[in-house]
Design a protein around this motif. Structure first.
Motif, PDB file in Angstrom:
ATOM      1  N   LYS A   3     -22.009  84.693 -47.161  1.00 20.74           N
ATOM      2  CA  LYS A   3     -20.629  83.932 -47.634  1.00 20.74           C
ATOM      3  C   LYS A   3     -20.173  82.801 -47.023  1.00 20.74           C
ATOM      4  O   LYS A   3     -20.113  82.821 -45.659  1.00 20.74           O
ATOM      5  CB  LYS A   3     -19.501  85.078 -47.675  1.00 20.74           C
ATOM      6  CG  LYS A   3     -19.968  86.181 -48.883  1.00 20.74           C
ATOM      7  CD  LYS A   3     -18.539  87.024 -48.988  1.00 20.74           C
ATOM      8  CE  LYS A   3     -19.082  88.143 -49.758  1.00 20.74           C
ATOM      9  NZ  LYS A   3     -17.663  88.922 -50.289  1.00 20.74           N
ATOM     10  N   ARG A   5     -17.046  80.557 -45.748  1.00 20.42           N
ATOM     11  CA  ARG A   5     -15.586  80.949 -45.188  1.00 20.42           C
ATOM     12  C   ARG A   5     -14.902  79.622 -45.954  1.00 20.42           C
ATOM     13  O   ARG A   5     -15.052  78.549 -45.760  1.00 20.42           O
ATOM     14  CB  ARG A   5     -15.385  80.953 -43.870  1.00 20.42           C
ATOM     15  CG  ARG A   5     -14.085  80.625 -43.402  1.00 20.42           C
ATOM     16  CD  ARG A   5     -13.412  82.107 -43.144  1.00 20.42           C
ATOM     17  NE  ARG A   5     -14.218  83.486 -42.956  1.00 20.42           N
ATOM     18  CZ  ARG A   5     -14.460  84.016 -41.531  1.00 20.42           C
ATOM     19  NH1 ARG A   5     -13.923  83.269 -40.570  1.00 20.42           N
ATOM     20  NH2 ARG A   5     -15.069  84.909 -41.575  1.00 20.42           N
ATOM     21  N   ASP A  35     -18.316  86.157 -55.080  1.00 24.76           N
ATOM     22  CA  ASP A  35     -18.912  86.818 -54.027  1.00 24.76           C
ATOM     23  C   ASP A  35     -19.506  85.561 -53.044  1.00 24.76           C
ATOM     24  O   ASP A  35     -20.202  86.081 -52.082  1.00 24.76           O
ATOM     25  CB  ASP A  35     -19.565  87.884 -54.299  1.00 24.76           C
ATOM     26  CG  ASP A  35     -21.047  87.577 -55.190  1.00 24.76           C
ATOM     27  OD1 ASP A  35     -21.001  86.370 -55.533  1.00 24.76           O
ATOM     28  OD2 ASP A  35     -21.671  88.531 -55.872  1.00 24.76           O
ATOM     29  N   ASP A  38     -15.635  83.544 -48.774  1.00 21.76           N
ATOM     30  CA  ASP A  38     -14.699  84.666 -47.823  1.00 21.76           C
ATOM     31  C   ASP A  38     -13.658  84.099 -47.817  1.00 21.76           C
ATOM     32  O   ASP A  38     -13.706  82.884 -47.046  1.00 21.76           O
ATOM     33  CB  ASP A  38     -15.455  84.983 -46.481  1.00 21.76           C
ATOM     34  CG  ASP A  38     -14.761  85.731 -45.766  1.00 21.76           C
ATOM     35  OD1 ASP A  38     -13.687  86.362 -46.141  1.00 21.76           O
ATOM     36  OD2 ASP A  38     -14.971  85.835 -44.612  1.00 21.76           O
ATOM     37  N   LYS A  79      -9.142  90.972 -50.888  1.00 19.56           N
ATOM     38  CA  LYS A  79     -10.354  89.949 -50.763  1.00 19.56           C
ATOM     39  C   LYS A  79      -9.993  88.704 -50.006  1.00 19.56           C
ATOM     40  O   LYS A  79     -10.805  88.213 -49.567  1.00 19.56           O
ATOM     41  CB  LYS A  79     -10.550  89.576 -52.224  1.00 19.56           C
ATOM     42  CG  LYS A  79     -10.859  90.831 -53.333  1.00 19.56           C
ATOM     43  CD  LYS A  79     -10.791  90.336 -54.725  1.00 19.56           C
ATOM     44  CE  LYS A  79     -11.234  91.386 -55.494  1.00 19.56           C
ATOM     45  NZ  LYS A  79     -10.953  91.107 -57.070  1.00 19.56           N
TER      46      LYS A  79
END
Ligand code: TRP
Length: 336
Positions: A3, A5, A35, A38, A79
């Motif tokens: 993922k 950032r 998804d 992050d 999340k």
């Protein structure tokens, strides 16, 4: 797939308004649901102090206000990691290390800093503080402490991201490749004009509708919005192109409503008061879920504080890991 950032943040100097909502918050909620990313959001209290050092109460109070605004628009702490900047001492440490990698002249040339200094004459007079001039360095620390790869920002923030990229390149050149070079993502969100037609919506301009405004406040503000100044009587033919009420109808009303309202205005068939009432009703409805969620958090401040502490704890771990690698690269790794 790894993922990416995302790192964003706001200075907690006031509650958030619909300008923030359309400009960045909607986009952050959208990215949080993917998804591929992050997400980290920092409440930049240290940065807020750079131009509010004489008003610590204001900054303190707005940390929770901004957190409540985030939660009420749908930033989900499961999340997205929400954290408080001043509780990450590594950011302050990195700021000191990076300050060797940027010249004073370069900071003075930064267009964002330049504009802000000009706007803050009241506070700084003829001579700006070291802290304010250096806040882009601290922002580079904010981003790199968390290995932020993508930084969704508005156009005004681009020079700060560019500055961070330069610092990262210089660091990696001298000390070895430790830091990740961040990339700005222009948040495609719109920039919303103020109720008075000003290009910018803001607290100091008194032309903002806040996410936390009550129904009465929203109505009152909409009633005061700028309309076509040449239209005095209802029968006068109006020009929606120079009317803030028409502008906001475009944001909050259905296409058919916009069409009807504009046609009736141009034909002198609908008065501004009726038009404003309809707009106020639509804004109130659109913001209702946000307002209700916010009311919940206002009644449960301990939940907000808990979310902030948990997010901050998680963030602290990440920053600790980064500083370890940074210090090693800089030959400051005395601990064995
Ligand atoms: N400068 C940003 C603002 O004024 C706030 C901010 C601080 C920020 N640190 C950041 C934004 C890191 C993105 C990334 O709104």
């Amino acid at each position: 797939m790894e993922k990416k950032r995302i790192l964003t943040g706001d200075r907690p100097t006031g509650r958030l308004h619909i300008g923030h909502y359309f400009g960045s918050l909607k986009k952050r909620v959208e990215m949080q649901e993917s998804d591929k990313y992050d997400s980290y959001i920092l409440i930049a209290d240290v940065q807020a102090l750079t131009d509010n050092f004489n008003n610590p109460e204001k900054v303190r109070k707005n940390v929770r206000e901004v957190a409540m605004d985030y939660l009420s628009v749908g930033i989900d702490p499961k999340k997205t990691t929400i954290y408080i900047q001043s509780m990450i001492p590594e950011v302050a440490e990195l700021t000191v290390f990076y300050s060797n990698l940027v010249t004073i002249a370069r900071l003075q040339r930064n267009p964002t800093v330049k504009t802000e200094i000009a706007q803050k004459r009241d506070l700084f007079g003829e001579s700006v503080t070291y802290g304010f001039l250096g806040y882009p360095v601290s922002q580079a620390a904010d981003i790199t402490a968390f290995e932020g790869e993508l930084v969704p920002v508005g156009e005004d923030q681009l020079p700060l991201i560019e500055q961070a990229r330069e610092i990262v390149r210089k660091f990696n050149n001298i000390y070895g490749k430790v830091l990740i070079e961040p990339q700005a993502v222009l948040s495609s969100g719109k920039r919303i004009k103020g109720l008075d037609g000003n290009e910018k919506m803001g607290k100091s301009l008194g032309n903002a509708i806040y996410l936390s405004d009550s129904e009465e406040e929203i109505t009152k503000k909409v009633m005061s919005a700028l309309t076509d100044p040449n239209r005095i009587k209802k029968d006068d033919l109006g020009n929606p192109d120079i009317c803030m009420v028409a502008y906001y109808h475009n944001l909050f009303s259905t296409k058919e409503e916009v069409k009807t309202v504009c046609e009736e205005c141009k034909g002198g068939k609908r008065g501004c008061v009726a038009c404003k009432k309809q707009l106020a009703k639509n804004i109130i409805e659109e913001l209702r879920p946000i307002r209700e969620k916010r009311a919940y958090y206002e009644q449960h401040p301990e939940e907000v504080d808990k979310i902030l502490m948990e997010g901050t704890k998680k963030a602290q771990k990440v920053a600790k890991d980064t500083i370890k690698r940074v210090k090693k690269a800089m030959k400051l790794d005395y601990e064995t």
